[in-house]
Design a protein around this motif. Structure first.
Motif, PDB file in Angstrom:
ATOM      1  N   ILE A   1       0.697  -1.004   0.055  1.00  0.00           N
ATOM      2  CA  ILE A   1       0.546   0.059  -0.116  1.00  0.00           C
ATOM      3  C   ILE A   1       0.584   1.160   0.100  1.00  0.00           C
ATOM      4  CG2 ILE A   1      -1.998   1.374   0.773  1.00  0.00           C
ATOM      5  CD1 ILE A   1      -2.215  -1.509   0.527  1.00  0.00           C
TER       6      ILE A   1
ATOM      7  N   THR B   1     -13.024   5.248  -2.952  1.00  0.00           N
ATOM      8  CA  THR B   1     -12.295   5.464  -2.398  1.00  0.00           C
ATOM      9  C   THR B   1     -13.589   6.151  -1.203  1.00  0.00           C
ATOM     10  OG1 THR B   1     -10.573   5.546  -2.465  1.00  0.00           O
ATOM     11  CG2 THR B   1     -10.886   6.562  -0.212  1.00  0.00           C
TER      12      THR B   1
ATOM     13  N   ALA C   1     -14.120   5.084   2.826  1.00  0.00           N
ATOM     14  CA  ALA C   1     -13.130   4.163   3.730  1.00  0.00           C
ATOM     15  C   ALA C   1     -12.568   4.938   4.549  1.00  0.00           C
ATOM     16  CB  ALA C   1     -11.871   4.206   2.460  1.00  0.00           C
TER      17      ALA C   1
ATOM     18  N   ASP D   1      -8.378  -3.687   0.111  1.00  0.00           N
ATOM     19  CA  ASP D   1      -9.727  -2.461  -0.335  1.00  0.00           C
ATOM     20  C   ASP D   1     -10.155  -2.895  -1.310  1.00  0.00           C
ATOM     21  OD1 ASP D   1      -7.801  -1.020   1.045  1.00  0.00           O
ATOM     22  OD2 ASP D   1      -6.200  -0.136  -0.188  1.00  0.00           O
TER      23      ASP D   1
ATOM     24  N   HIS E   1     -13.189  -3.873   0.515  1.00  0.00           N
ATOM     25  CA  HIS E   1     -13.645  -3.271   0.506  1.00  0.00           C
ATOM     26  C   HIS E   1     -14.732  -1.699   0.066  1.00  0.00           C
ATOM     27  CE1 HIS E   1     -14.538   0.616   3.947  1.00  0.00           C
ATOM     28  NE2 HIS E   1     -14.586   1.500   2.602  1.00  0.00           N
TER      29      HIS E   1
END
Length: 347
Positions: A172, A274, A279, A312, A315
Motif C-alpha cells: 500500500i 474510496t 474508506a 481495499d 472494501h
C-alpha cells in the motif's frame, strides 16, 4: 452521453436478475489537494541492469529440467541485439528464455516529489484552472519517457510500472512520498500478444465487453470521457482498466489529450471508489499502474491496469457497490471471458 446510455441499457438487463436491490449512499467527502504551483521540470531518470543472480537462478532451474536450448542460442548468436526491433506478431508454441539476457531498467520521476493525484491537478482539474500549466507538465513528463525509451534507447518491448513510494513494508502506497515510473526491458523471447477474433476493447457485441464496462466517475468531464473507456478487469481481478477509445497500441501513439485524460481518469476512479465506500484511510492508494508495451502485453490494445490491494478492493465492493454492479462483477468472475466466442484465439 453515448457510453453512459450503453451502461444504462445494460443495467436494466442485469436488474431483472437481481432482486431486492438496495441503494447505497455516502455522506463523507475525500479531501484531495490540487497542486497549482509552477511547472515541474523535465524528470530525471536513471538506468541500470537487473541482477545477474536472478538470471542464474532461472538458468539453474531450466538446466535441472533438461532444457538445453540455451546452448544452441548462445553459439549461433553470442551477442544478440534485443533493443532494435519489436517482436513479430505471432504466437510461439513454446516459450524459451535466454539465460544470458539481462534486462535494462530505467526510472523516471518529477524533480519535485509529487503524488499522482496532485501531479494531474486533482480530480476536478480543468485546463481553465491554470491556463493549461498542469496539463502541459503531465503530457511533457510522459512524452519524455516514451521519447527516451523508444527513440533514444531503441526499446519497443517493455514493462511500464507506475508506483508511489512507500515508507512501509507492504504494497500500500504512502501518499506523502511521490510517484515514479519504472521501465524494464521485456525478455525478447516472451510471447507476443495473442491474435484474437475481435479486440476486447473495441468489440461492442462481446458479452465480456458489455458486462465489464463501467460508468465514469461523477468528476469525469466530457474531454476525458471522449478519449477513454473504463472497465472492470475481464477476469475479475482486483483492478480497474482504462483503454483509449481509438485502437492504439502505444502511449507514444496517443495525442496530448489522451495522455493527460488517461492518468486523470485513473485517479478519479480510485478517488470515487474510496469516497463512496467511506474508506477509513486518507487520500487515494493503489498497488501500482501498468501500461506495458510490445511483447510485454497480453492484449494488443493499449490498456492501463490500475492494481488495487485485495483488501481495499473488497472494501469497495462491500461498502460502495450497488447490487447491479456487484452482479456484473460476479458474472465476470464466473468466467464469461473464457466462454466468449467473439474473443477466441486465431490459430
Amino acid at each position: 452521453m453515448e457510453d453512459n446510455d450503453i451502461i444504462q441499457s445494460l443495467n436494466s438487463t442485469v436488474n431483472s436478475i437481481v432482486s431486492n436491490k438496495t441503494s447505497s449512499s455516502s455522506t463523507s467527502t475525500l479531501s484531495t489537494t490540487s497542486t497549482t504551483s509552477s511547472d515541474y521540470p523535465v524528470p530525471n531518470y536513471s538506468k541500470s541492469n537487473s541482477s545477474q543472480h536472478k538470471n542464474n537462478n532461472n538458468y539453474k532451474y531450466r538446466k535441472e529440467n533438461g532444457n538445453n536450448n540455451h546452448k544452441y542460442r548462445s553459439q549461433t548468436n553470442s551477442s544478440p541485439n534485443y533493443s532494435l526491433s519489436q517482436q513479430p506478431h505471432y504466437h510461439h508454441k513454446k516459450k524459451y528464455r535466454d539465460p544470458s539476457f539481462i534486462p535494462r531498467e530505467f526510472q523516471f520521476s518529477p524533480k519535485v516529489p509529487c503524488t499522482l493525484i496532485d501531479f494531474v491537478g486533482g480530480v476536478n482539474y480543468t485546463q481553465s484552472h491554470d491556463n493549461g500549466v498542469i496539463f502541459n507538465r503531465v503530457v511533457n513528463f510522459f512524452r519524455n519517457i516514451t521519447t527516451t525509451i523508444e527513440q533514444e534507447e531503441k526499446l519497443l518491448d517493455f514493462n511500464f510500472f507506475l508506483r508511489e513510494r512507500s515508507t512501509h513494508n507492504n504494497s500500500i502506497t504512502n501518499s506523502k512520498e511521490g510517484f515514479y515510473v519504472t521501465i524494464t526491458q521485456s525478455d525478447p523471447t516472451r510471447f507476443p500478444p495473442v491474435k484474437r477474433r475481435n479486440c476486447l476493447s473495441c468489440d461492442t457485441e462481446s458479452e465480456t465487453n458489455l458486462f465489464s464496462k463501467l460508468a465514469y466517475p461523477l468528476t469525469t468531464r466530457e474531454e476525458v470521457s471522449i478519449c477513454h473507456n473504463l472497465w472492470f478487469d475481464a477476469k475479475a481481478r482486483p483492478m480497474f482498466i482504462i483503454t483509449p477509445k481509438r485502437h492504439i497500441e502505444r502511449l507514444s501513439d496517443c495525442n496530448d489529450q489522451e495522455i493527460f485524460s488517461m492518468f486523470l481518469l485513473a485517479v478519479q476512479t480510485i478517488e470515487q471508489e474510496t469516497r463512496i465506500s467511506n474508506a477509513h484511510w486518507n487520500g487515494i492508494r493503489f498497488v501500482g499502474m501498468t501500461l506495458n508495451h510490445g511483447n510485454a502485453r497480453n492484449l494488443e490494445h493499449l490498456h492501463l491496469k490500475i492494481r488495487i490491494n485485495g483488501g481495499d478492493f473488497d472494501h469497495f465492493k462491500k461498502f460502495g457497490w450497488d447490487d447491479e454492479k456487484m452482479e456484473r462483477f460476479k458474472i465476470l468472475k464466473n468466467g464469461i471471458y473464457k466462454r466468449d466466442e467473439r474473443l477466441n484465439r486465431i490459430s
